[in-house]
Design a protein around this motif. Structure first.
Motif, PDB file in Angstrom:
ATOM      1  N   HIS A   1       0.834  -1.205   0.000  1.00  0.00           N
ATOM      2  CA  HIS A   1       0.000   0.000   0.000  1.00  0.00           C
ATOM      3  C   HIS A   1       0.868   1.255   0.000  1.00  0.00           C
ATOM      4  N   ILE A   2       0.788   2.003  -1.085  1.00  0.00           N
ATOM      5  CA  ILE A   2       1.416   3.324  -1.192  1.00  0.00           C
ATOM      6  C   ILE A   2       0.352   4.223  -1.818  1.00  0.00           C
ATOM      7  N   PRO A   3      -0.328   5.056  -1.027  1.00  0.00           N
ATOM      8  CA  PRO A   3      -1.403   5.901  -1.580  1.00  0.00           C
ATOM      9  C   PRO A   3      -0.926   6.731  -2.767  1.00  0.00           C
ATOM     10  N   VAL A   4      -1.830   6.947  -3.711  1.00  0.00           N
ATOM     11  CA  VAL A   4      -1.477   7.623  -4.966  1.00  0.00           C
ATOM     12  C   VAL A   4      -0.790   8.964  -4.732  1.00  0.00           C
ATOM     13  N   ASN A   5      -1.195   9.689  -3.698  1.00  0.00           N
ATOM     14  CA  ASN A   5      -0.600  11.017  -3.459  1.00  0.00           C
ATOM     15  C   ASN A   5       0.803  10.935  -2.858  1.00  0.00           C
ATOM     16  N   THR A   6       1.290   9.728  -2.557  1.00  0.00           N
ATOM     17  CA  THR A   6       2.645   9.586  -2.018  1.00  0.00           C
ATOM     18  C   THR A   6       3.572   8.781  -2.942  1.00  0.00           C
ATOM     19  N   VAL A   7       3.091   8.442  -4.138  1.00  0.00           N
ATOM     20  CA  VAL A   7       3.892   7.635  -5.065  1.00  0.00           C
ATOM     21  C   VAL A   7       5.204   8.336  -5.432  1.00  0.00           C
ATOM     22  N   GLU A   8       5.128   9.620  -5.764  1.00  0.00           N
ATOM     23  CA  GLU A   8       6.359  10.333  -6.139  1.00  0.00           C
ATOM     24  C   GLU A   8       7.352  10.336  -4.983  1.00  0.00           C
ATOM     25  N   GLU A   9       6.879  10.644  -3.796  1.00  0.00           N
ATOM     26  CA  GLU A   9       7.755  10.659  -2.621  1.00  0.00           C
ATOM     27  C   GLU A   9       8.388   9.282  -2.405  1.00  0.00           C
ATOM     28  N   ALA A  10       7.591   8.222  -2.503  1.00  0.00           N
ATOM     29  CA  ALA A  10       8.091   6.866  -2.256  1.00  0.00           C
ATOM     30  C   ALA A  10       9.156   6.470  -3.268  1.00  0.00           C
ATOM     31  N   PHE A  11       8.884   6.729  -4.551  1.00  0.00           N
ATOM     32  CA  PHE A  11       9.784   6.241  -5.585  1.00  0.00           C
ATOM     33  C   PHE A  11      10.946   7.179  -5.891  1.00  0.00           C
ATOM     34  N   THR A  12      11.054   8.279  -5.129  1.00  0.00           N
ATOM     35  CA  THR A  12      12.259   9.101  -5.202  1.00  0.00           C
ATOM     36  C   THR A  12      13.141   8.884  -3.969  1.00  0.00           C
ATOM     37  N   MET A  13      12.695   8.046  -3.040  1.00  0.00           N
ATOM     38  CA  MET A  13      13.514   7.702  -1.865  1.00  0.00           C
ATOM     39  C   MET A  13      14.720   6.895  -2.322  1.00  0.00           C
ATOM     40  N   ASP A  14      15.783   6.950  -1.518  1.00  0.00           N
ATOM     41  CA  ASP A  14      16.890   6.054  -1.832  1.00  0.00           C
ATOM     42  C   ASP A  14      16.473   4.634  -1.422  1.00  0.00           C
ATOM     43  N   ALA A  15      17.190   3.652  -1.924  1.00  0.00           N
ATOM     44  CA  ALA A  15      16.809   2.247  -1.742  1.00  0.00           C
ATOM     45  C   ALA A  15      16.713   1.854  -0.272  1.00  0.00           C
ATOM     46  N   GLU A  16      17.629   2.350   0.543  1.00  0.00           N
ATOM     47  CA  GLU A  16      17.639   1.993   1.963  1.00  0.00           C
ATOM     48  C   GLU A  16      16.413   2.562   2.678  1.00  0.00           C
ATOM     49  N   ALA A  17      16.081   3.810   2.402  1.00  0.00           N
ATOM     50  CA  ALA A  17      14.912   4.435   3.026  1.00  0.00           C
ATOM     51  C   ALA A  17      13.623   3.743   2.577  1.00  0.00           C
ATOM     52  N   PHE A  18      13.548   3.370   1.291  1.00  0.00           N
ATOM     53  CA  PHE A  18      12.374   2.685   0.763  1.00  0.00           C
ATOM     54  C   PHE A  18      12.184   1.351   1.486  1.00  0.00           C
ATOM     55  N   LYS A  19      13.261   0.582   1.595  1.00  0.00           N
ATOM     56  CA  LYS A  19      13.174  -0.726   2.267  1.00  0.00           C
ATOM     57  C   LYS A  19      12.817  -0.555   3.737  1.00  0.00           C
ATOM     58  N   SER A  20      13.373   0.457   4.375  1.00  0.00           N
ATOM     59  CA  SER A  20      13.079   0.706   5.773  1.00  0.00           C
ATOM     60  C   SER A  20      11.608   1.059   5.984  1.00  0.00           C
ATOM     61  N   LYS A  21      11.056   1.878   5.103  1.00  0.00           N
ATOM     62  CA  LYS A  21       9.670   2.318   5.253  1.00  0.00           C
ATOM     63  C   LYS A  21       8.658   1.255   4.829  1.00  0.00           C
ATOM     64  N   TYR A  22       8.938   0.565   3.712  1.00  0.00           N
ATOM     65  CA  TYR A  22       7.938  -0.340   3.139  1.00  0.00           C
ATOM     66  C   TYR A  22       8.226  -1.827   3.338  1.00  0.00           C
ATOM     67  N   GLY A  23       9.434  -2.155   3.804  1.00  0.00           N
ATOM     68  CA  GLY A  23       9.748  -3.548   4.096  1.00  0.00           C
ATOM     69  C   GLY A  23      10.064  -4.409   2.883  1.00  0.00           C
TER      70      GLY A  23
END
Length: 119
Positions: A45-67
């Motif tokens: 689950h990544i709400p549509v209004n947060t897609v840009e924020e999520a997919f501009t994160m670095d790989a480590e931050a993305f894994k930390s936030k989304y597992g």
């Protein structure tokens, strides 16, 4: 400059991909309330209004936030969906703009999935 168009995936193709490739990332861009009503198994689950924020994160931050691991820019294993297709298409377009050129939209959305999968 070419117009941004999204590549869609059908229900049958999505089922086949999920059965064959365990690393597919299906991103549910609906609201939390919609997701609480039901979801495609294994979707993230990544709400549509947060897609840009999520997919501009670095790989480590993305894994930390989304597992899960952030997909590579050239990954064909990135599929977005919403309830009926519009928000999924918007999210897919945003991902393509960010460089995920093989991202796809499951246009049937959770509505079609729930009907065909009998959930």
């Amino acid at each position: 400059m070419a117009a941004s168009t999204t590549s869609d995936i059908s229900y049958d193709d999505l089922r086949a991909v999920l059965d064959k490739r365990p690393n597919v990332l299906v991103v549910d861009v609906r609201t939390k309330e919609e997701v609480d009503e039901g979801r495609i198994p294994g979707s993230l689950h990544i709400p549509v209004n947060t897609v840009e924020e999520a997919f501009t994160m670095d790989a480590e931050a993305f894994k930390s936030k989304y597992g899960v691991s952030k997909p590579a820019l050239d990954s064909s294993d990135l599929i977005f969906h919403c309830q009926m297709g519009k928000r999924g298409s918007m999210a897919t377009s945003k991902a393509v703009e960010l460089g995920y050129v093989k991202a796809r939209n499951y246009a049937g959305g959770y509505k079609e999935w729930s009907q065909k999968a009998g959930q």
